[in-house]
Design a protein around this motif. Structure first.
Motif, short mmCIF file in Angstrom:
data_model
loop_
_atom_site.label_atom_id
_atom_site.label_comp_id
_atom_site.label_asym_id
_atom_site.label_seq_id
_atom_site.Cartn_x
_atom_site.Cartn_y
_atom_site.Cartn_z
N VAL A 143 8.73 -12.52 -7.23
CA VAL A 143 9.69 -12.41 -6.01
C VAL A 143 10.43 -11.09 -5.96
N ARG A 144 11.12 -10.38 -6.61
CA ARG A 144 11.81 -9.52 -7.30
C ARG A 144 10.82 -8.35 -7.26
N LEU A 145 9.71 -8.54 -7.54
CA LEU A 145 8.90 -6.85 -7.25
C LEU A 145 8.45 -7.05 -6.17
N ILE A 146 7.94 -7.92 -5.81
CA ILE A 146 7.45 -8.04 -3.63
C ILE A 146 9.06 -6.79 -3.66
N SER A 147 10.25 -7.83 -4.09
CA SER A 147 11.59 -7.20 -2.88
C SER A 147 11.21 -6.01 -2.93
N VAL A 148 11.33 -5.28 -4.17
CA VAL A 148 11.41 -3.87 -4.55
C VAL A 148 10.41 -3.04 -4.06
N ILE A 149 9.84 -3.31 -4.08
CA ILE A 149 8.62 -2.42 -3.98
C ILE A 149 8.24 -2.46 -1.71
N SER A 150 8.32 -3.87 -1.39
CA SER A 150 8.78 -3.43 -0.17
C SER A 150 9.72 -2.82 0.15
N ASP A 151 11.14 -2.94 -0.11
CA ASP A 151 12.39 -2.38 0.12
C ASP A 151 12.52 -0.68 -0.37
N ASP A 152 11.48 -0.40 -1.35
CA ASP A 152 11.11 0.86 -1.45
C ASP A 152 9.97 1.69 -0.10
N LEU A 153 9.31 1.43 0.09
CA LEU A 153 8.41 1.39 0.57
C LEU A 153 8.76 2.44 2.42
N GLN A 154 9.91 1.17 2.55
CA GLN A 154 10.27 1.24 3.73
C GLN A 154 11.25 2.16 3.59
N HIS A 155 12.38 2.77 2.60
CA HIS A 155 12.86 4.27 2.95
C HIS A 155 12.56 4.85 2.30
N ALA A 156 11.27 5.14 1.39
CA ALA A 156 9.83 6.30 1.41
C ALA A 156 9.29 6.51 2.35
N GLY A 157 8.99 5.67 3.53
CA GLY A 157 8.79 6.01 5.16
C GLY A 157 9.66 6.34 5.90
N GLN A 158 11.18 5.98 5.60
CA GLN A 158 12.03 6.54 6.34
C GLN A 158 12.69 7.60 5.65
N ALA A 159 12.56 8.12 5.04
CA ALA A 159 12.71 9.41 4.58
C ALA A 159 11.11 10.34 4.60
N ALA A 160 9.96 10.12 5.71
CA ALA A 160 9.04 10.54 5.70
C ALA A 160 9.37 10.88 7.55
N PHE A 161 10.37 10.00 8.02
CA PHE A 161 10.55 9.57 9.50
C PHE A 161 11.54 10.58 9.24
N VAL A 162 12.39 10.91 8.47
CA VAL A 162 13.95 12.14 8.77
C VAL A 162 12.65 13.79 8.31
N ARG A 163 11.78 13.73 7.66
CA ARG A 163 11.38 15.05 7.80
C ARG A 163 10.46 14.87 8.50
N GLY A 164 10.14 14.45 9.22
CA GLY A 164 9.21 15.13 10.94
C GLY A 164 10.22 15.17 11.65
N SER A 165 11.40 14.81 11.08
CA SER A 165 11.87 14.62 12.52
C SER A 165 13.17 16.28 12.73
N LEU A 166 12.18 16.51 11.11
CA LEU A 166 13.68 17.74 10.85
C LEU A 166 12.73 18.93 11.25
N LYS A 167 11.56 18.62 11.15
CA LYS A 167 10.82 20.33 10.94
C LYS A 167 10.50 19.71 12.52
N ARG A 168 10.15 19.12 13.64
CA ARG A 168 10.00 19.09 14.74
C ARG A 168 11.32 19.90 15.42
N ARG A 169 12.32 20.05 14.77
CA ARG A 169 13.68 20.86 15.25
C ARG A 169 13.50 22.33 15.68
#
Length: 169
Positions: A143-169
């Motif tokens: 359960v701990r490993l799946i929790s870390v994987i889930s949280d990390d993928l969400q935050h990595a996706g958020q970072a990718a979103f921020v990158r895309g937002s910055l590039k479109r400015r």
């Protein structure tokens, strides 16, 4: 395919997404916030890596890479050395500033290597081991490993979103 291979693949996907979000960015882009309440790429990647480092080191019974390889001194953050970003205020989020993509990726890659080394040695039975009794029901390694994987993928996706937002400015 066995459990260890699947878990290692999940951590590889986190690393790929983190690298895609960070590589080639200037310090200004890494530290930029879309608005004053938003998370920067620097904070998102630092946080997801700190949580992975903290949780997997605890589960493996090892020292965190953050301390073991002196990343805390390299980041020079203005709060408690053991902080992982959990529950931080907007002001604290803004205080996570990096001078290069290499710093973020260096720490992430070091944690990734240790994480993958740990999960590659696991079998199905190991996943049932209780690693945290502070919850009801107690948290197993699986359960701990799946929790870390889930949280990390969400935050990595958020970072990718921020990158895309910055590039479109």
């Amino acid at each position: 395919m066995n459990t260890a291979t699947i878990l290692a693949d999940a951590f590889e996907r986190i690393k790929e997404t983190v690298h895609g979000a960070v590589e080639g960015l200037s310090p200004d882009d890494l530290n930029a916030r879309i608005d004053e309440g938003a998370n920067s790429i620097a904070w998102l990647v630092w946080h997801l890596t700190r949580v992975q480092d903290d949780h997997l080191a605890d589960a493996a019974g090892t020292e965190q890479v953050w301390f073991d390889e002196d990343w805390a001194a390299r980041f020079e953050l203005p709060f408690e050395e053991g902080a992982t970003g959990y529950g931080q205020s907007g002001e604290e989020v803004g205080a996570v500033r990096v001078e290069s993509a290499e710093l973020l990726l260096g720490y992430h890659d070091a944690v990734h290597e240790r994480s993958v080394g740990f999960v590659r040695g696991l079998d199905d039975k190991a996943l049932d081991r209780v690693v945290d009794e502070n919850w009801s029901p107690p948290v197993t390694l699986g359960v701990r490993l799946i929790s870390v994987i889930s949280d990390d993928l969400q935050h990595a996706g958020q970072a990718a979103f921020v990158r895309g937002s910055l590039k479109r400015r």
